[in-house]
Write an enzyme that holds these catalytic residues in place. Structure first.
Site, mmCIF file in Angstrom:
data_model
loop_
_atom_site.group_PDB
_atom_site.id
_atom_site.type_symbol
_atom_site.label_atom_id
_atom_site.label_comp_id
_atom_site.label_asym_id
_atom_site.label_seq_id
_atom_site.Cartn_x
_atom_site.Cartn_y
_atom_site.Cartn_z
ATOM 1 N N ASP A 197 0.837 -1.192 0.000
ATOM 2 C CA ASP A 197 0.000 0.000 0.000
ATOM 3 C C ASP A 197 0.880 1.252 0.000
ATOM 4 O OD1 ASP A 197 -2.348 1.827 0.896
ATOM 5 O OD2 ASP A 197 -3.280 -0.146 0.836
ATOM 6 N N HIS A 240 -3.705 6.370 3.007
ATOM 7 C CA HIS A 240 -4.482 5.177 2.653
ATOM 8 C C HIS A 240 -4.020 3.944 3.409
ATOM 9 C CE1 HIS A 240 -5.878 1.794 0.127
ATOM 10 N NE2 HIS A 240 -6.852 2.599 -0.255
ATOM 11 N N SER A 250 -11.425 -0.805 -1.151
ATOM 12 C CA SER A 250 -10.202 -0.920 -0.351
ATOM 13 C C SER A 250 -10.533 -1.345 1.062
ATOM 14 C CB SER A 250 -9.477 0.423 -0.283
ATOM 15 O OG SER A 250 -8.793 0.700 -1.449
#
Length: 500
Positions: free
Chosen positions: A78, A115, A305
């Site tokens: 990620d 994120h 996600s």
């Protein structure tokens, strides 16, 4: 690549609706990867806490209630993980930083986008001060950073990350890596029989690692799944809109979730709208979407996600209960133990939401091994990338090249298949990191860093400014208290993600 979450950028992970950052709006960016995590106006107003998610996925009662994921390693490929309250350093491992920020010491390993930290919180948060607890707080989480503050990442960086996880999955014998979370996907629609990214994730699967991928956030009418979610072998996750309630009677498929008109369809659904997880203070999404903040430590986001992270945590719980289970078994139990989503498109297509107790109940039944065809890995990288490309001085990365140089896929596939793509910190002949666990960071354990060579990235007429990534293309790019400036790397497709 696209984050399939609540922001937009060169990579898209999961399903999220969010305004695209300037780079994405400009149409430059990372190689067809989506990070799917945050949704804005399309998300239910009422945020969903991780405690509520645990109830929604049937993990707070019965046999599942005692499971924490202890003894299971989860790899998070990620945007890195920030040292925020709620992520115990002892439970976090920093693998090699393969991102374009790895060459700046003040950015290395850290989540400048926000994120990865949100995904890490969903899986492994354990904040004794605020009570925020992830769905599998006992796991050992290995972060392999590939994305930058504006989302830039090429599919070859993700492939290198998967290769590294496969080769180093047993480095921690007490917490072997059994799950890979890919809350991202490329916009490519490659041929399944020769896709390089498909080959990489299939090799992980065959090595005993459950690979969980977000379906994408382009919408129910998009017509195809993100890559590698389109790979038949792995677990593909879409998002349910739970309407902010604990009842399942009002659940439906989140409108941002990709659906395919042919080929593979989504395997399971998981909660993915307005999910409350850890806030990465000062990150790109934090400063750009302040309305998504909830208190001082939490942030809400929507996307496939988030749904993928929920499912990765569920897989870890099952693996704690059944350490010898194969990826095929975990997938079968999750699919067959899932519960009906009763409304709209989900009901019509027969899509179902994960239920950990339901999966545990299925663990005593016989599982038939999957027999899908396998990718040769010899296809073109451009087919894996799709339309999203990393840009350097207005030149897109294309052809059989990685960020670091030439990458003939036939040569790579042979070495990846043999488990020799990495030798220490050298991947396919390119020095990307140090040679072992001798690096330093805030995490409990860290893979050493290295300086990338000063070579032409993908055009004979362009070179890095210098080996240290200083000068015009990197000046001013540092992680300050609240912002990242001097972005020269643009990203194309962290779109369809949003923070609300």
């Amino acid at each position: 690549m696209r984050r399939l979450s609540a922001w937009t950028a060169a990579v898209a992970l999961g399903a999220t609706s969010i305004a695209a950052p300037p780079a994405a709006a400009a149409g430059t960016g990372a190689a067809g990867t989506h990070w799917a995590s945050w949704l804005g106006s399309a998300v239910a107003d009422q945020p969903t806490t991780l405690r509520q998610v645990r109830t929604l996925i049937g993990a707070d009662t019965g046999a599942a209630a005692t499971l924490t994921g202890k003894g299971v390693g989860v790899a998070l490929i990620d945007t890195g993980v920030a040292p925020v309250s709620g992520l115990p350093a002892a439970q976090i491992v920093n693998g090699p930083d393969l991102s374009l920020e790895s060459q700046a010491a003040d950015l290395r390993y850290l989540d400048t986008f926000g994120h990865g930290t949100h995904m890490a919180g969903i899986i492994a948060a354990d904040d004794t001060t605020t009570g925020t607890k992830g769905l599998a707080p006992g796991v050992k989480l290995t972060s392999i950073k590939v994305g930058t503050a504006n989302g830039t990442v090429d599919v070859t960086q993700v492939i290198a990350a998967v290769d590294w996880v496969v080769q180093h999955r047993n480095d921690d014998s007490a917490n072997p890596i059994r799950v890979i979370n890919l809350s991202y996907g490329s916009g490519g629609t490659p041929d399944a029989w020769n896709d390089p990214l498909g080959f990489a994730v299939e090799k992980a699967w065959q090595a005993g690692i459950v690979v969980v991928a977000a379906a994408g956030n382009d919408g129910n009418d998009f017509g195809s799944l993100a890559n590698p979610a389109s790979d038949e072998w792995i677990i593909t996750v879409g998002a349910t809109d739970t309407r902010g309630t604990l009842a399942t009677s009002d659940d439906r498929l989140a409108s941002f979730t990709n659906l395919a008109t042919a080929g593979k369809q989504i395997n399971v659904l998981a909660p993915g709208t307005s999910i409350l997880s850890l806030r990465d203070t000062g990150s790109y999404v934090d400063t750009t979407y302040p309305s998504a903040r909830v208190g001082d430590t939490l942030f809400r986001g929507s996307g496939t996600s988030q749904a993928a992270a929920v499912t990765s945590a569920a897989a870890a719980l099952l693996l704690q209960a059944h350490p010898s289970a194969t990826p095929d078994q975990i997938k079968s139990w999750l699919v067959r133990g899932s519960t009906r989503v009763p409304n709209g498109v989900a009901a019509t297509l027969g899509l179902q939401g994960i239920n950990v107790n339901g999966a545990l109940a299925r663990s005593t039944t016989t599982t038939t091994a999957q027999v899908f065809s396998r990718s040769s890995g010899a296809g073109t990288l451009d087919n894996s990338r799709g339309s999203s490309r990393v840009m350097f001085d207005n030149t897109p990365l294309s052809g059989q090249r990685s960020v670091w140089g030439s990458l003939p896929t036939t040569t790579w596939a042979a070495r990846s298949g043999a488990g020799t793509a990495w030798a220490g910190g050298v991947w396919m002949g390119y020095r990307l990191a140090g040679d072992g666990w001798t690096g330093s960071s805030w995490a409990g354990r860290t893979w050493a860093a290295a300086t990338w060579s000063n070579s032409a990235p993908w055009s004979a007429s362009t070179t890095w400014s210098d080996p240290a990534w200083t000068g015009r293309r990197w000046t001013g790019r540092s992680w300050t208290t609240g912002s990242w400036s001097g972005r020269s790397w643009s990203s194309d497709d962290w779109s369809s993600a949003s923070w609300s």
